[in-house]
Design an enzyme around this catalytic site. Structure first.
Site, mmCIF file in Angstrom:
data_model
loop_
_atom_site.group_PDB
_atom_site.id
_atom_site.type_symbol
_atom_site.label_atom_id
_atom_site.label_comp_id
_atom_site.label_asym_id
_atom_site.label_seq_id
_atom_site.Cartn_x
_atom_site.Cartn_y
_atom_site.Cartn_z
ATOM 1 N N ASP A 268 43.254 24.442 25.116
ATOM 2 C CA ASP A 268 44.294 24.011 26.043
ATOM 3 C C ASP A 268 45.338 23.281 25.202
ATOM 4 O O ASP A 268 45.071 22.859 24.073
ATOM 5 C CB ASP A 268 43.735 23.117 27.157
ATOM 6 C CG ASP A 268 44.701 23.075 28.346
ATOM 7 O OD1 ASP A 268 45.881 23.472 28.180
ATOM 8 O OD2 ASP A 268 44.298 22.641 29.447
HETATM 9 C C1 BGC Z 1 47.375 23.203 31.110
HETATM 10 C C2 BGC Z 1 47.021 24.669 30.975
HETATM 11 C C3 BGC Z 1 48.268 25.445 30.668
HETATM 12 C C4 BGC Z 1 48.887 24.883 29.382
HETATM 13 C C5 BGC Z 1 50.149 25.582 28.967
HETATM 14 C C6 BGC Z 1 48.126 22.682 29.913
HETATM 15 O O1 BGC Z 1 48.602 21.409 30.136
HETATM 16 O O2 BGC Z 1 46.201 22.458 31.307
HETATM 17 O O3 BGC Z 1 46.460 25.143 32.163
HETATM 18 O O4 BGC Z 1 47.972 26.797 30.556
HETATM 19 O O5 BGC Z 1 49.205 23.520 29.597
HETATM 20 O O6 BGC Z 1 51.179 25.312 29.834
#
Ligand code: BGC
Length: 728
Positions: A268
Site C-alpha cells: 500500500d
Molecule cells: C490506499 C489504497 C490506495 C492507495 C493509492 C492508499 O492510501 O489505502 O487503497 O490504492 O492509497 O491511492
C-alpha cells in the site's frame, strides 16, 4: 426410468472423449504458453542489469513503476479502484493533473455490489470496469477491497463487501475474472486485517489463527485461487508484530507457499518500512514511499526501501541476486498477462452498456429495510406534493472518500432522478441540514425551512445519511459516532411530528443508529450508487424496479451490540500500539445470533414490494460422507402482486461442537427472479469442505463428524425451515 439405448451410449462415449480431448488440448496449450513465457522471462532476466531490475521493484512516480526503456519493457501503470478509474494525478505529488479526458463511469461502491447477492452481476461489473481501466491505459486496478466489516465505525467499509466471508468470496471472484478479461490485473486489497482506518499505519492486530482463517482470509484466498488475481496489495497495519506489506506469515507462508500465488505483491502507498523484510518477506513492488527530490532530480525514488538500499545489499553480497530475480520474474509475468499480452482488447469508456451495468447494480443493491403500511412505492402518476429533504439529495458522492474518489462523466443526483421520474408530482426541496455549517443560526433556519415544506407535503422523502467527508465514509479516519451526523436524528424526529408519511433514505456505506425508526414509515438503504444514483433510487421509490437487495452486514441497535465494541478499547480501536480481536470468529451476525442480541436490521435482510413463500425445503440426504455435496432444494413462489427477486439463503450450524461455533454461518445462496404468481425450484449445492472449521491443534481444516443444522430462509433472522443432517 427409460433405459439408455446402445446408440445413445456410444454417442455419449464419443462426446465425452471429445470433451476430454478438447480439455487436455486446452490444458496442454495453456501449459505450453506458460512454459514459453517462463523461457522468455528467463531470457529477459539474463539481459537485465541489477540496476534495471531494482528499478522495476519500486515506484518511479505516484502511480507507476519503471520499465526498461532500452529493451522496450513497458512501465507498469496503476490506478484506484475499486468502483471506477481514478482521475490522473501529477507525476510526483498528490494533486490532480487536471486532464480533460479522464472522466469515467462511477459504478456503485462495493457494499452495494455485495448487497445484490448476485455473482452474475458482479461479473458484469468487473467486465465494464476492466474495459474502462483498459481504455485509460492502466495495467493494474487497485481493487477490489475485501476487508471484513468488523465495526460500523470503519471509515472504509463502503469500499468492501460486508461482514461475511462466504458472501465476499462469492462476489469477489467474478469481479476479478471480469476485470482481468480486459488484460488489466486486479490488485485485491488490503491484505490483511485492515479493518479500521484509525491508526491504520501502525496498529498491530492480534487475532487467533482460527478467526484469521475462517473470517479474515477466505475472501483473499478466493480472490487468489478461484479468481486468479494477478496482484495483491499489502495492508498498512501490522499483524503479529510485523507490517503486512512485508509479513512473513501472510505473504510467504500463506499467500505464496500455501496458496501458490504467482503474481505480484504491491505495497500500500507508503506501507513499506524495512529493506530486509521487504526483500525476504514477499513484497515485490514498493509504492507510495515518499520520494526524496534532494537525492537526485532524475531518480527521486531511488531511496525507497527497495531502491538503492536493496542494490547496495546485492552489490556487497549480503543479499543474493535470486531474491531480486524472483520479484522481477513475477513482475514480468504480470506484464505478459497485461501490457505484453498482444491479444488484450482495447477497452471502452462511458458507454451506454457501462451506465446500464451501473444502473442495474444500483437498483439491485438498494435494500428496503422497512415499509410499514406498504408506504412505498409512491405512485409516480399521481399529482401529489413530495417534500425532498436532506443534503444527500444533491451532494455528489463520487467526490471525496479518499483514493476511491472519481471524476464522473455523468452523475444523476437523487433529486434529479426524482424530478425526472415523478413528472406529475410537485417536488419541493429543502436542504434541512448542512455538513459544512457550524453556524447555529443558519442550521436553525435550514431546519425551520425543512419543517415548513414537510408540513405542506403529501409525502416526505428524507435523503440523508453519511457522506464522503473526513470522519464519515472516508479513508484515513474512522467515524467518531454511530449516530447520524449534523443533527439529522433530531431533524428526522421533528419532521415525523409534522408529517407521518415519511421515508428515510440513507446514503451510506455503513450502519447507523436509528432512534427514529418507530416514528417513520419506511427506510431505504441506498449506499453510494455512482453515476446512476438518482435513476436507480427513483426507480425503486416509484416501483418501476422492485427492491431485491439484502444487507451484507448487520445494523446493530447500538454500538456495544457489535462484538468488536462489546470488548472495549483493546478490541477497538486498540491501545495505540496493539489491538486484540477478542470476539474471535463471532463477527457480525455470528455474534448477534450466538449471543441472542437482536439487531436493528439483520444480515441478509431486505424487503420487496411483493411477497414470497418458501416451501418443500429438503436436503437430498440425511447422512453425508466428508467427500459428498449437500443439495438443498426449496420451492419459491411469488405470492404478491408484482414481479420480484428473492435471495434464498442457506446457513449451517453445528451444535455440540468441540470448538466454539457461531449458531449459524452462510454457506450458500441463490437469487432468483419470479413473475407474479410464478413458482420455481431452487437448488443450492454445498460442498462438505464448507463445513470445516480451522483446527488450531493441527493447523488445518477439520470436518467434524456428527449432527449439523441447516437453516433455510430469506434473511439471517427469517428462517423458514431447519433441517438436521449428519456427517458420518
Ligand atoms: C490506499 C489504497 C490506495 C492507495 C493509492 C492508499 O492510501 O489505502 O487503497 O490504492 O492509497 O491511492
Amino acid at each position: 426410468m427409460k433405459s439408455i439405448s446402445k446408440k445413445s451410449l456410444i454417442k455419449l462415449l464419443v462426446f465425452s472423449i471429445f470433451i476430454l480431448c478438447v480439455k487436455s488440448l486446452k490444458a496442454q496449450t495453456l501449459n505450453e504458453i506458460d512454459k514459453a513465457i517462463t523461457v522468455k522471462i528467463d531470457s529477459i532476466i539474463s539481459l537485465l542489469t541489477v540496476e534495471e531490475k531494482i528499478a522495476m521493484c519500486h515506484a518511479q512516480s505516484k502511480f507507476s513503476s519503471s520499465g526498461v526503456p532500452r529493451l522496450g519493457i513497458p512501465e507498469l501503470w496503476m490506478s484506484d479502484g475499486p468502483h471506477g478509474i481514478r482521475p490522473e494525478m501529477n507525476w510526483d505529488n498528490w494533486d490532480y493533473a487536471n486532464w480533460t479526458n479522464d472522466y469515467v463511469t462511477a459504478f456503485p461502491a462495493l457494499t452495494c455490489l455485495a448487497a445484490t447477492f448476485n455473482p452474475g452481476l458482479s461479473k458484469e461489473y468487473g467486465i465494464s470496469l476492466g474495459e474502462e481501466a483498459r481504455y485509460r491505459k492502466k495495467d493494474i486496478l487497485l481493487g477490489p477491497g475485501v476487508n471484513i466489516y468488523r465495526t460500523p465505525l470503519n471509515g472504509r467499509n463502503f469500499e468492501y463487501m460486508g461482514e461475511d466471508p462466504f458472501l465476499a468470496s462469492t462476489m469477489v471472484v467474478p469481479y476479478i475474472q471480469g476485470v482481468q478479461q480486459s488484460g488489466v490485473a486486479t490488485s485485491v486489497k488490503h491484505y490483511a486485517l485492515n479493518n479500521q482506518e484509525h491508526w491504520r499505519g501502525h496498529i498491530n492486530v492480534e487475532v487467533s489463527d482460527r478467526a484469521l482463517n475462517e473470517i479474515y482470509l477466505p475472501a483473499f484466498k478466493a480472490a487468489i485461487i478461484d479468481g486468479g488475481s494477478w496482484s495483491i496489495m499489502g495492508a498498512y497495519n501490522k499483524f503479529r508484530g510485523q507490517h503486512c506489506c512485508h509479513n512473513q506469515i501472510l505473504l510467504n507462508d500463506i499467500l505464496k507457499n500455501r496458496w501458490g500465488f504467482d503474481g505480484v505483491v504491491i505495497s500500500d502507498w507508503a506501507g513499506t518500512h524495512s529493506t530486509l523484510e521487504s526483500i525476504y518477506n514477499g513484497l515485490d513492488i514498493e509504492m507510495g514511499t515518499p520520494s526524496d527530490s534532494n537525492l537526485s532530480k532524475r531518480f527521486p525514488y531511488n531511496n525507497n526501501f527497495l531502491g538503492k538500499a536493496f542494490l547496495d545489499k546485492i552489490i556487497s553480497g549480503e543479499v543474493k541476486e535470486y531474491n531480486l530475480d524472483d520479484k522481477v520474474k513475477r513482475i514480468l509475468k504480470l506484464m505478459y498477462r497485461t501490457s505484453l499480452n498482444k491479444n488484450r482488447p482495447f477497452g471502452s469508456i462511458n458507454t451506454k452498456a457501462h451506465s446500464n451495468t451501473a444502473y442495474k447494480v444500483a437498483t439491485e443493491g438498494i435494500v428496503l429495510l422497512q415499509n410499514s403500511d406498504s408506504f412505498l412505492p409512491i405512485n409516480s402518476s399521481t399529482n401529489i406534493t413530495i417534500a425532498v429533504i436532506g443534503e444527500n439529495a444533491t451532494k455528489s458522492m463520487t467526490i471525496g472518500g479518499g483514493s476511491s474518489e472519481l471524476k464522473v462523466a455523468n452523475e444523476i443526483s437523487p433529486l434529479e432522478g426524482l424530478r425526472k421520474h415523478f413528472i406529475n408530482a410537485t417536488i419541493i426541496y429543502s436542504q434541512g441540514y448542512s455538513s459544512e455549517s457550524n453556524n447555529k443560526k443558519r442550521n436553525e433556519e435550514l431546519k425551520k425551512e425543512a419543517l415548513s415544506i414537510a408540513e405542506k407535503a403529501n409525502v416526505v422523502l428524507f435523503i440523508g445519511g453519511l457522506n464522503k467527508n473526513n470522519s464519515q465514509d472516508s479513508e484515513g479516519a474512522d467515524r467518531q459516532y454511530y449516530n447520524l451526523p449534523y443533527n439529522q436524528d433530531d431533524l428526522i424526529g421533528s419532521i415525523a411530528k409534522v408529517n407521518k408519511n415519511i421515508s428515510v433514505i440513507l446514503i451510506s456505506g455503513n450502519a447507523v443508529s436509528m432512534p427514529w425508526r418507530d416514528k417513520i414509515k419506511s427506510i431505504v438503504q441506498s449506499w453510494y450508487l455512482g453515476s446512476e444514483a438518482g435513476n436507480a433510487l427513483a426507480s425503486i421509490l416509484s416501483g418501476r424496479a422492485n427492491p431485491s437487495g439484502k444487507l451484507p452486514f448487520t445494523f446493530p441497535k447500538k454500538l456495544s451490540d457489535n462484538a468488536a465494541h462489546y470488548y472495549g478499547k483493546l478490541s477497538y480501536p486498540g491501545d495505540g500500539e496493539n489491538q486484540y480481536y477478542k470476539e474471535d470468529i463471532l463477527v457480525g451476525y455470528r455474534w448477534n445470533d450466538t449471543k441472542k442480541i437482536k439487531p436493528e436490521f439483520a444480515f441478509g435482510h431486505g424487503l420487496s414490494y411483493t411477497s414470497f413463500k418458501l416451501s418443500n425445503i429438503i436436503s437430498d440426504k440425511k447422512n453425508y460422507k466428508s467427500a459428498d455435496t449437500i443439495k438443498i432444494s426449496c420451492s419459491v413462489e411469488n405470492t404478491g402482486g408484482v414481479q420480484g427477486a428473492e435471495v434464498i439463503q442457506v446457513y449451517i450450524g453445528k451444535e455440540n461442537s468441540k470448538v466454539n461455533r457461531a449458531m449459524k454461518e452462510l454457506k450458500g445462496f441463490k437469487k432468483l427472479s419470479l413473475l407474479k404468481g410464478e413458482s420455481k425450484i431452487v437448488e443450492i449445492y454445498i460442498t462438505m469442505d464448507k463445513l470445516a472449521f480451522y483446527d488450531e491443534t493441527i493447523s488445518d481444516w477439520n470436518i467434524e463428524k456428527g449432527e449439523y443444522v441447516v437453516f433455510v430462509g430469506n434473511a439471517s433472522d427469517n428462517i423458514s425451515k431447519k433441517i438436521k443432517i449428519t456427517v458420518i
